[in-house]
Motif scaffolding. Structure first.
Motif, PDB file in Angstrom:
ATOM      1  N   PRO A 191       0.787  -1.229   0.000  1.00 36.50           N
ATOM      2  CA  PRO A 191       0.000   0.000   0.000  1.00 36.50           C
ATOM      3  C   PRO A 191       0.819   1.279   0.000  1.00 36.50           C
ATOM      4  N   THR A 192       2.075   1.199   0.450  1.00 40.54           N
ATOM      5  CA  THR A 192       2.899   2.413   0.501  1.00 40.54           C
ATOM      6  C   THR A 192       3.790   2.565  -0.726  1.00 40.54           C
ATOM      7  N   VAL A 193       3.695   1.645  -1.690  1.00 43.22           N
ATOM      8  CA  VAL A 193       4.514   1.698  -2.900  1.00 43.22           C
ATOM      9  C   VAL A 193       3.647   2.190  -4.059  1.00 43.22           C
ATOM     10  N   PRO A 194       4.103   3.202  -4.822  1.00 46.69           N
ATOM     11  CA  PRO A 194       3.301   3.697  -5.944  1.00 46.69           C
ATOM     12  C   PRO A 194       2.987   2.598  -6.956  1.00 46.69           C
ATOM     13  N   VAL A 195       1.778   2.640  -7.507  1.00 49.38           N
ATOM     14  CA  VAL A 195       1.372   1.739  -8.587  1.00 49.38           C
ATOM     15  C   VAL A 195       1.822   2.358  -9.899  1.00 49.38           C
ATOM     16  N   LEU A 196       2.405   1.563 -10.787  1.00 46.62           N
ATOM     17  CA  LEU A 196       2.934   2.076 -12.046  1.00 46.62           C
ATOM     18  C   LEU A 196       2.143   1.578 -13.248  1.00 46.62           C
ATOM     19  N   ASP A 197       2.134   2.368 -14.296  1.00 43.58           N
ATOM     20  CA  ASP A 197       1.595   1.996 -15.608  1.00 43.58           C
ATOM     21  C   ASP A 197       2.691   2.315 -16.609  1.00 43.58           C
ATOM     22  N   LEU A 198       3.341   1.286 -17.113  1.00 46.52           N
ATOM     23  CA  LEU A 198       4.442   1.459 -18.053  1.00 46.52           C
ATOM     24  C   LEU A 198       3.949   1.142 -19.456  1.00 46.52           C
ATOM     25  N   GLN A 199       3.292   2.128 -20.067  1.00 46.16           N
ATOM     26  CA  GLN A 199       2.725   2.024 -21.414  1.00 46.16           C
ATOM     27  C   GLN A 199       1.668   0.917 -21.517  1.00 46.16           C
ATOM     28  N   GLU A 200       0.953   0.684 -20.447  1.00 47.18           N
ATOM     29  CA  GLU A 200      -0.138  -0.305 -20.471  1.00 47.18           C
ATOM     30  C   GLU A 200      -1.436   0.313 -21.002  1.00 47.18           C
ATOM     31  N   TYR A 201      -1.615   1.613 -20.771  1.00 51.85           N
ATOM     32  CA  TYR A 201      -2.821   2.304 -21.242  1.00 51.85           C
ATOM     33  C   TYR A 201      -2.594   2.948 -22.610  1.00 51.85           C
ATOM     34  N   ALA A 202      -1.449   3.592 -22.768  1.00 50.00           N
ATOM     35  CA  ALA A 202      -1.156   4.296 -24.015  1.00 50.00           C
ATOM     36  C   ALA A 202       0.326   4.199 -24.331  1.00 50.00           C
ATOM     37  N   VAL A 203       0.641   3.861 -25.573  1.00 43.78           N
ATOM     38  CA  VAL A 203       2.033   3.835 -26.007  1.00 43.78           C
ATOM     39  C   VAL A 203       2.588   5.257 -25.917  1.00 43.78           C
ATOM     40  N   GLY A 204       3.777   5.362 -25.318  1.00 39.62           N
ATOM     41  CA  GLY A 204       4.411   6.673 -25.209  1.00 39.62           C
ATOM     42  C   GLY A 204       4.169   7.384 -23.899  1.00 39.62           C
ATOM     43  N   THR A 205       3.369   6.769 -23.000  1.00 38.93           N
ATOM     44  CA  THR A 205       3.048   7.411 -21.727  1.00 38.93           C
ATOM     45  C   THR A 205       3.267   6.453 -20.567  1.00 38.93           C
ATOM     46  N   VAL A 206       3.865   6.946 -19.485  1.00 35.79           N
ATOM     47  CA  VAL A 206       4.018   6.178 -18.250  1.00 35.79           C
ATOM     48  C   VAL A 206       3.364   6.967 -17.121  1.00 35.79           C
ATOM     49  N   CYS A 207       2.834   6.244 -16.139  1.00 38.75           N
ATOM     50  CA  CYS A 207       2.087   6.887 -15.055  1.00 38.75           C
ATOM     51  C   CYS A 207       2.402   6.213 -13.723  1.00 38.75           C
ATOM     52  N   ALA A 208       2.078   6.908 -12.650  1.00 41.44           N
ATOM     53  CA  ALA A 208       2.206   6.356 -11.297  1.00 41.44           C
ATOM     54  C   ALA A 208       1.080   6.923 -10.465  1.00 41.44           C
ATOM     55  N   ALA A 209       0.652   6.170  -9.446  1.00 39.18           N
ATOM     56  CA  ALA A 209      -0.433   6.615  -8.579  1.00 39.18           C
ATOM     57  C   ALA A 209      -0.184   6.160  -7.154  1.00 39.18           C
ATOM     58  N   VAL A 210      -0.646   6.979  -6.207  1.00 37.91           N
ATOM     59  CA  VAL A 210      -0.536   6.668  -4.777  1.00 37.91           C
ATOM     60  C   VAL A 210      -1.908   6.876  -4.142  1.00 37.91           C
ATOM     61  N   PRO A 211      -2.257   6.075  -3.130  1.00 32.26           N
ATOM     62  CA  PRO A 211      -3.590   6.196  -2.523  1.00 32.26           C
ATOM     63  C   PRO A 211      -3.744   7.442  -1.670  1.00 32.26           C
ATOM     64  N   VAL A 212      -4.935   8.037  -1.706  1.00 32.23           N
ATOM     65  CA  VAL A 212      -5.324   9.087  -0.763  1.00 32.23           C
ATOM     66  C   VAL A 212      -6.738   8.740  -0.298  1.00 32.23           C
TER      67      VAL A 212
END
Length: 253
Positions: A191-212
């Protein structure tokens, strides 16, 4: 919908302590000293100093001429029944704008509302453009950092219910389309580690998310970067996590 039981994250700890400090300040409208706050809250002086710095920066507390602390204008607006909704939106937007500039990425606040994903606010700029939502975020939780972060905060039944209502389409060659594999990864996500998206949604874009998460409200902060900046992703995500407390505090007040 039941929430997954999680150990508290660092932002959650900060928010709980900050709320204790604000309660102690509010009980003393004439002002309260740092020494009295430490005695009333039991928070160590060094920790208290950092919390008070954050509360002053966010406008929830102010220091008087004699060095005592009183409640600030931002707290007054958030606790006013007639102004709360707009005050909360304005406060969160200001925080997202500041986070966008500090991490150098588009930043998003998302919530899980009535069984669906909703990006409620975001901050972007010409230098940090937001993701092109080429597939509705509500139907692509399996592929986005936002979606996966929100799903990790649900219990197993809640995750299964969401995936049963949204087909796991392959959006890129990296998209997970096996519900068994996705559920396994969500279950094992710390739960304390950011979740990553390494071009899983869109080619050319990477993302990270943390809970609030505030109470029964499931939410997350996320950021996106062009893939050529993937080397900055983890550090930016860690900075996002460290600075999530002000957003969470606004939601909790």
């Amino acid at each position: 919908m039941a929430l997954r039981h999680e150990p508290p994250t660092t932002p959650s700890h900060s928010v709980r302590d900050a709320l204790r400090v604000l309660e102690a300040v509010a009980r003393r409208p004439g002002g309260v000293t740092d020494t009295d706050l430490a005695r009333h809250t039991g928070i160590a002086p060094e920790r208290l100093t950092a919390l008070l710095r954050m509360l002053r920066r966010e406008g929830y507390a102010e220091r008087t001429a004699d060095g005592a602390h009183v409640t600030g204008e931002a707290l007054t607006r958030l606790t006013s029944a007639g102004q709360r909704e707009q005050a909360l939106r304005d406060k969160v937007q200001h925080t997202l704008d500041r986070l966008r500039d500090s991490v150098g990425a588009a930043v998003y606040l998302s919530r899980y509302l009535d069984g669906e994903i909703s990006v409620t606010q975001y901050a972007d700029s010409p230098a940090t453009p937001k993701v092109n939502e080429w597939v509705d975020f509500r139907s692509s939780a399996h592929a986005t950092a936002i979606g996966k972060s929100l799903l990790t905060q649900l219990d197993h039944a809640g995750r299964r219910d969401h995936l049963a209502r949204h087909r796991m389409a392959r959006l890129t060659s990296r998209t997970i389309t096996s519900d068994r594999l996705l559920l396994s990864r969500l279950e094992g996500q710390p739960p304390t580690v950011p979740v990553l998206d390494l071009q899983e949604y869109a080619v050319g874009t990477v993302c990270a998310a943390v809970p609030v998460t505030a109470g029964s409200s499931v939410g997350c902060l996320a950021l996106s970067l062009p893939v050529e900046h993937v080397h900055r992703l983890r550090r930016a995500a860690e900075a996002l996590n460290r600075n999530a407390a002000p957003v969470l505090l606004s939601m909790a007040i």
